[in-house]
Motif scaffolding. Structure first.
Motif, mmCIF file in Angstrom:
data_model
loop_
_atom_site.group_PDB
_atom_site.id
_atom_site.type_symbol
_atom_site.label_atom_id
_atom_site.label_comp_id
_atom_site.label_asym_id
_atom_site.label_seq_id
_atom_site.Cartn_x
_atom_site.Cartn_y
_atom_site.Cartn_z
ATOM 1 N N ILE A 224 0.838 -1.207 0.000
ATOM 2 C CA ILE A 224 0.000 0.000 0.000
ATOM 3 C C ILE A 224 0.867 1.250 0.000
ATOM 4 C CG2 ILE A 224 -1.634 1.342 1.389
ATOM 5 C CD1 ILE A 224 -2.786 -1.416 2.330
ATOM 6 N N LYS A 225 1.936 1.267 0.820
ATOM 7 C CA LYS A 225 2.811 2.437 0.893
ATOM 8 C C LYS A 225 3.551 2.661 -0.419
ATOM 9 C CE LYS A 225 3.514 2.270 5.883
ATOM 10 N NZ LYS A 225 4.454 1.900 6.992
ATOM 11 N N GLU A 226 3.958 1.577 -1.054
ATOM 12 C CA GLU A 226 4.657 1.676 -2.333
ATOM 13 C C GLU A 226 3.713 2.149 -3.442
ATOM 14 O OE1 GLU A 226 6.917 -1.324 -5.489
ATOM 15 O OE2 GLU A 226 6.436 -2.006 -3.456
ATOM 16 N N PHE A 227 2.457 1.804 -3.303
ATOM 17 C CA PHE A 227 1.476 2.094 -4.338
ATOM 18 C C PHE A 227 1.156 3.582 -4.445
ATOM 19 C CE2 PHE A 227 -3.163 2.831 -4.852
ATOM 20 C CZ PHE A 227 -3.250 2.583 -6.210
ATOM 21 N N ALA A 228 0.871 4.227 -3.316
ATOM 22 C CA ALA A 228 0.472 5.637 -3.354
ATOM 23 C C ALA A 228 0.470 6.221 -1.952
ATOM 24 C CB ALA A 228 -0.920 5.785 -3.973
ATOM 25 N N GLN A 229 0.541 7.549 -1.889
ATOM 26 C CA GLN A 229 0.407 8.264 -0.621
ATOM 27 C C GLN A 229 -1.052 8.576 -0.331
ATOM 28 O OE1 GLN A 229 3.056 8.917 1.494
ATOM 29 N NE2 GLN A 229 4.092 7.583 0.016
ATOM 30 N N THR A 230 -1.792 8.860 -1.396
ATOM 31 C CA THR A 230 -3.179 9.302 -1.275
ATOM 32 C C THR A 230 -3.958 8.805 -2.478
ATOM 33 O OG1 THR A 230 -2.413 11.319 -0.178
ATOM 34 C CG2 THR A 230 -4.677 11.340 -0.996
ATOM 35 N N VAL A 231 -5.271 8.623 -2.286
ATOM 36 C CA VAL A 231 -6.171 8.302 -3.385
ATOM 37 C C VAL A 231 -7.248 9.381 -3.444
ATOM 38 C CG1 VAL A 231 -7.990 6.717 -4.176
ATOM 39 C CG2 VAL A 231 -5.777 5.821 -3.424
ATOM 40 N N ARG A 264 -4.546 7.803 -8.413
ATOM 41 C CA ARG A 264 -3.390 7.453 -7.596
ATOM 42 C C ARG A 264 -2.499 8.681 -7.434
ATOM 43 N NH1 ARG A 264 1.450 3.790 -10.052
ATOM 44 N NH2 ARG A 264 2.411 3.050 -8.122
ATOM 45 N N VAL A 265 -2.229 9.080 -6.205
ATOM 46 C CA VAL A 265 -1.429 10.276 -5.933
ATOM 47 C C VAL A 265 -0.056 9.861 -5.424
ATOM 48 C CG1 VAL A 265 -1.290 12.434 -4.661
ATOM 49 C CG2 VAL A 265 -3.522 11.552 -5.365
ATOM 50 N N LEU A 266 0.979 10.190 -6.191
ATOM 51 C CA LEU A 266 2.361 9.931 -5.802
ATOM 52 C C LEU A 266 2.998 11.221 -5.315
ATOM 53 C CD1 LEU A 266 3.349 7.765 -8.905
ATOM 54 C CD2 LEU A 266 2.490 6.975 -6.698
ATOM 55 N N ASP A 267 4.077 11.097 -4.577
ATOM 56 C CA ASP A 267 4.747 12.295 -4.040
ATOM 57 C C ASP A 267 5.160 13.271 -5.131
ATOM 58 O OD1 ASP A 267 4.538 11.943 -1.357
ATOM 59 O OD2 ASP A 267 6.427 10.878 -1.113
ATOM 60 N N ASP A 268 5.670 12.722 -6.256
ATOM 61 C CA ASP A 268 6.207 13.593 -7.292
ATOM 62 C C ASP A 268 5.202 13.882 -8.413
ATOM 63 O OD1 ASP A 268 6.189 10.996 -8.148
ATOM 64 O OD2 ASP A 268 8.056 11.140 -9.285
ATOM 65 N N LYS A 269 3.967 13.381 -8.277
ATOM 66 C CA LYS A 269 2.974 13.575 -9.341
ATOM 67 C C LYS A 269 1.613 13.938 -8.746
ATOM 68 C CE LYS A 269 5.136 10.290 -12.533
ATOM 69 N NZ LYS A 269 4.948 9.024 -13.294
ATOM 70 N N LYS A 270 1.617 14.911 -7.875
ATOM 71 C CA LYS A 270 0.374 15.276 -7.205
ATOM 72 C C LYS A 270 -0.567 15.988 -8.170
ATOM 73 C CE LYS A 270 2.240 15.569 -2.539
ATOM 74 N NZ LYS A 270 2.432 16.416 -1.342
ATOM 75 N N PRO A 271 -1.810 15.524 -8.255
ATOM 76 C CA PRO A 271 -2.758 16.235 -9.113
ATOM 77 C C PRO A 271 -3.153 17.564 -8.481
ATOM 78 C CG PRO A 271 -3.878 14.514 -7.906
ATOM 79 C CD PRO A 271 -2.417 14.378 -7.590
ATOM 80 N N VAL A 289 -10.707 12.737 -0.685
ATOM 81 C CA VAL A 289 -9.283 12.414 -0.617
ATOM 82 C C VAL A 289 -9.092 11.495 0.582
ATOM 83 C CG1 VAL A 289 -6.949 13.321 -0.338
ATOM 84 C CG2 VAL A 289 -8.654 14.632 -1.613
ATOM 85 N N ARG A 290 -8.469 10.344 0.362
ATOM 86 C CA ARG A 290 -8.349 9.349 1.438
ATOM 87 C C ARG A 290 -7.029 8.581 1.331
ATOM 88 N NH1 ARG A 290 -9.034 4.521 -0.974
ATOM 89 N NH2 ARG A 290 -10.443 4.331 -2.765
ATOM 90 N N LYS A 291 -6.752 7.800 2.363
ATOM 91 C CA LYS A 291 -5.591 6.918 2.355
ATOM 92 C C LYS A 291 -5.868 5.716 1.451
ATOM 93 C CE LYS A 291 -2.856 8.988 5.324
ATOM 94 N NZ LYS A 291 -1.537 9.514 4.866
ATOM 95 N N PRO A 292 -4.849 5.197 0.749
ATOM 96 C CA PRO A 292 -5.052 4.019 -0.090
ATOM 97 C C PRO A 292 -5.231 2.756 0.748
ATOM 98 C CG PRO A 292 -2.736 4.620 -0.075
ATOM 99 C CD PRO A 292 -3.467 5.703 0.684
ATOM 100 N N ASN A 293 -5.800 1.735 0.152
ATOM 101 C CA ASN A 293 -5.976 0.445 0.816
ATOM 102 C C ASN A 293 -5.665 -0.675 -0.163
ATOM 103 O OD1 ASN A 293 -8.398 -0.036 -0.760
ATOM 104 N ND2 ASN A 293 -9.476 1.330 0.657
ATOM 105 N N LEU A 294 -5.810 -1.915 0.304
ATOM 106 C CA LEU A 294 -5.447 -3.068 -0.529
ATOM 107 C C LEU A 294 -6.382 -3.211 -1.728
ATOM 108 C CD1 LEU A 294 -3.073 -4.954 -0.134
ATOM 109 C CD2 LEU A 294 -4.609 -6.615 0.922
#
Length: 310
Positions: A224-231, A264-271, A289-294
């Motif tokens: 989950i942490k590798e996938f995204a910081q935020t959804v 999918r929100v990444l650190d370097d690609k924030k919408p 805006v929420r935390k990602p899950n499995l």
């Protein structure tokens, strides 16, 4: 170094021109809760059937507790339990008759297992159903008896193939309390396939497979942490139109359908969240805006196309 209790190397299963499992390898440690996850048709059940001696691989090797499955399947079956997607119970027999029949298949004496049957039925509050025909039980009760059947001979490894599919929340919780107790009290190794991704969250390790291959593996938290910081979750009438307006690259879209978009929100690609919010009055019905899950990881791996940016 401790050897894994399950070691599969380069497993492949072919049916004519169809490759159901493609060069798949995995290891499971003793006492581990291991999740094998993926969409329908990804090869999960075929893999479970090969690991549990029900299918012979077209290629590859499997060791269960150091025993070669192809050389000594009978010994492997003594050490494993299996709960199928479909119930393996005879509906014309009573609960106790089903369990005694299973005990006989494992070479256990009636006197040996009578007390264990009673104790297991009591854990599921089914002691008063011992003499009832299986056909008279609810779906949740039948599934509980299936699981009791799978652990009656005290296996070291338990395969659970969609164990709670179609059950209500209460029945699912009862079953998982029992499984967690077995893992903790008996160091039981459990291999799970499920479509209820929240059931895989307590797993020690999860492996996602797609088209018969492992595409991602690790602890649920690390995946989950590798996938995204935020959804970012947007409900809308016209996803295509909204995506054009907010200018989100396709490589960040987890999934989109007729009524919603997951981003999918990444650190370097924030919408541009402010830009998204300004579009809400023009086609979007809600914005979260929420935390990602499995589940998000599952959707991403299921919908992600080869060659698409990550």
């Amino acid at each position: 170094m401790v050897s894994p209790v399950i070691s599969a190397r380069n497993l492949t299963k072919r049916y004519a021109q169809n490759v159901a499992v493609d060069n798949l390898s995995l290891e499971v440690e003793s006492g581990q809760f291991f999740g094998l996850l993926g969409p329908n048709g990804s090869g999960k059940t075929t893999t479970i059937h090969m690991l549990s001696t029900l299918l012979k691989p077209s290629e590859g090797s499997i060791l269960i507790n150091g025993i070669d499955v192809s050389q000594n399947p009978r010994e492997v079956r003594r050490q494993i339990g299996l709960v199928f997607q479909e119930s393996a119970l005879d509906r014309t027999l009573s609960v106790e008759e089903n369990l005694l029949f299973c005990a006989g298949l494992h070479g256990l004496k009636k006197r040996q297992v009578k007390e264990r049957i009673s104790a297991l039925l009591e854990l599921f509050s089914l002691e008063n159903k011992k003499s009832a025909p299986v056909a008279s039980l609810s779906g949740g009760m039948r599934r509980s008896v299936d699981i009791i059947r799978g652990v009656l001979h005290q296996p070291k490894i338990l395969f659970l193939d969609e164990p709670t599919v179609g059950l209500d929340i209460q029945s699912r919780r009862r079953i998982w309390r029992f499984i967690q107790r077995l893992i903790q009290d008996q160091s039981l190794t459990v291999i799970l396939t499920t479509h209820y991704l929240e059931e895989a969250t307590p797993c020690d390790v999860t492996s996602f497979i797609k088209a018969g291959r492992v595409v991602s593996s690790g602890t649920p938290d690390s995946l989950i942490k590798e996938f995204a910081q935020t959804v970012v979750e947007v409900e809308c009438d016209n996803p295509d139109m909204l995506l054009k307006r907010i200018d989100i690259p396709r490589s960040q879209i987890i999934t989109d359908d007729s009524s919603s978009i997951l981003i999918r929100v990444l650190d370097d690609k924030k919408p541009d969240l402010e830009k998204i919010q300004t579009t809400l009055s023009e086609g979007a019905m809600s914005f979260k805006v929420r935390k990602p899950n499995l589940n998000d990881v599952f959707l991403w791996l299921t919908n992600h196309r080869e060659g698409q940016g990550t």
